[in-house]
Design a protein around this motif. Sequence first.
Motif, PDB file in Angstrom:
ATOM      1  N   CYS A   6       3.022  -2.882  12.769  1.00 11.66           N
ATOM      2  CA  CYS A   6       1.798  -2.893  11.975  1.00 11.66           C
ATOM      3  C   CYS A   6       1.832  -4.143  11.097  1.00 11.66           C
ATOM      4  N   SER A  32      -3.874  -2.868  11.193  1.00 11.57           N
ATOM      5  CA  SER A  32      -4.376  -2.127  10.038  1.00 11.57           C
ATOM      6  C   SER A  32      -3.705  -0.770   9.946  1.00 11.57           C
ATOM      7  N   ALA A  33      -3.764  -0.170   8.763  1.00  7.89           N
ATOM      8  CA  ALA A  33      -3.194   1.160   8.564  1.00  7.89           C
ATOM      9  C   ALA A  33      -3.950   2.201   9.372  1.00  7.89           C
ATOM     10  N   ARG A  37      -2.336   4.781  12.107  1.00 10.63           N
ATOM     11  CA  ARG A  37      -2.469   6.244  12.067  1.00 10.63           C
ATOM     12  C   ARG A  37      -2.942   6.781  13.422  1.00 10.63           C
ATOM     13  N   LEU A  50       6.623  -2.158   9.532  1.00 15.35           N
ATOM     14  CA  LEU A  50       5.421  -2.020   8.710  1.00 15.35           C
ATOM     15  C   LEU A  50       5.311  -3.136   7.678  1.00 15.35           C
ATOM     16  N   LEU A  54      -1.661  -4.883   4.134  1.00 16.22           N
ATOM     17  CA  LEU A  54      -2.628  -4.614   5.202  1.00 16.22           C
ATOM     18  C   LEU A  54      -4.056  -4.700   4.668  1.00 16.22           C
ATOM     19  N   GLU A  57      -5.522  -0.863   3.643  1.00 11.51           N
ATOM     20  CA  GLU A  57      -4.730   0.074   2.842  1.00 11.51           C
ATOM     21  C   GLU A  57      -3.349  -0.534   2.607  1.00 11.51           C
ATOM     22  N   GLY A  59       0.472  -0.854   2.622  1.00 11.29           N
ATOM     23  CA  GLY A  59       1.440  -0.252   3.538  1.00 11.29           C
ATOM     24  C   GLY A  59       2.242   0.860   2.904  1.00 11.29           C
ATOM     25  N   LEU A  62       0.349   4.107   3.191  1.00 10.79           N
ATOM     26  CA  LEU A  62       0.491   4.649   4.548  1.00 10.79           C
ATOM     27  C   LEU A  62       1.846   5.309   4.714  1.00 10.79           C
TER      28      LEU A  62
END
Length: 221
Positions: A6, A32-33, A37, A50, A54, A57, A59, A62
């Motif tokens: 990510c 992106s977060a 997801r 990660l 981002l 959102e 990181g 997340l």
Amino acid sequence: MHVLLCEDDELIASGIVAGLQAQGLTVDHVASAGAARALLQAAHFDVMVLDLGLPDEDGLTLLQALRQRGEALPVLVLTARDTVTDRVAGLQAGADDYLLKPFDLRELFARLHTLLRRVAGRAVNTIEHGPLRYDPSTCQAWLQGQPVDLSRREQALLQALLHSRGRVLSSEQLKDSVYGFSDEVESNALNVHIHHLRRKLGNDIVETVRGLGYRLGKVQP
């Protein structure tokens, strides 16, 4: 090893994907977060890399959400935030490791294998199963002391079975370990890889559990 990356910087991401794939890893990249997801719900991953900065959102948000819902996926935070406070915040949010940018791909590769080794409760890289030895960090297999040449897909399949010894893995779970989410997979591709693995390492390396899937075969006396 199936890695979810990510990272919103396309240049950094392309370098990581190319570098890890060259070492035999399967990598899916999102920027992106929200995309992370969605992909975590759609496929199985062994580890997540990660970035914290981002676009949609933070990181850490997340990561905290994943931990709060009980997600145990090992997460390596990759970021330019280099203060002690930032590192502590990342670890407290649930990160398993923390690597600062800029970084060397060799170190990232080594850290990912260390995370999986820690999850599996092993103190060394090499995995032994009867006459078979396999070192994920060098992508090298030996059978009765003799090196065995395995393709990238065969290595990914073998790693998935070795890391899940004793457990039955469905065809979909194995495909998630062997292929990226966007890869086009022919209907018989997994069976072909299993056939090749049995031919190279012995018929007993993969046990078929009818109606359920596959598992690592028992060590023959």
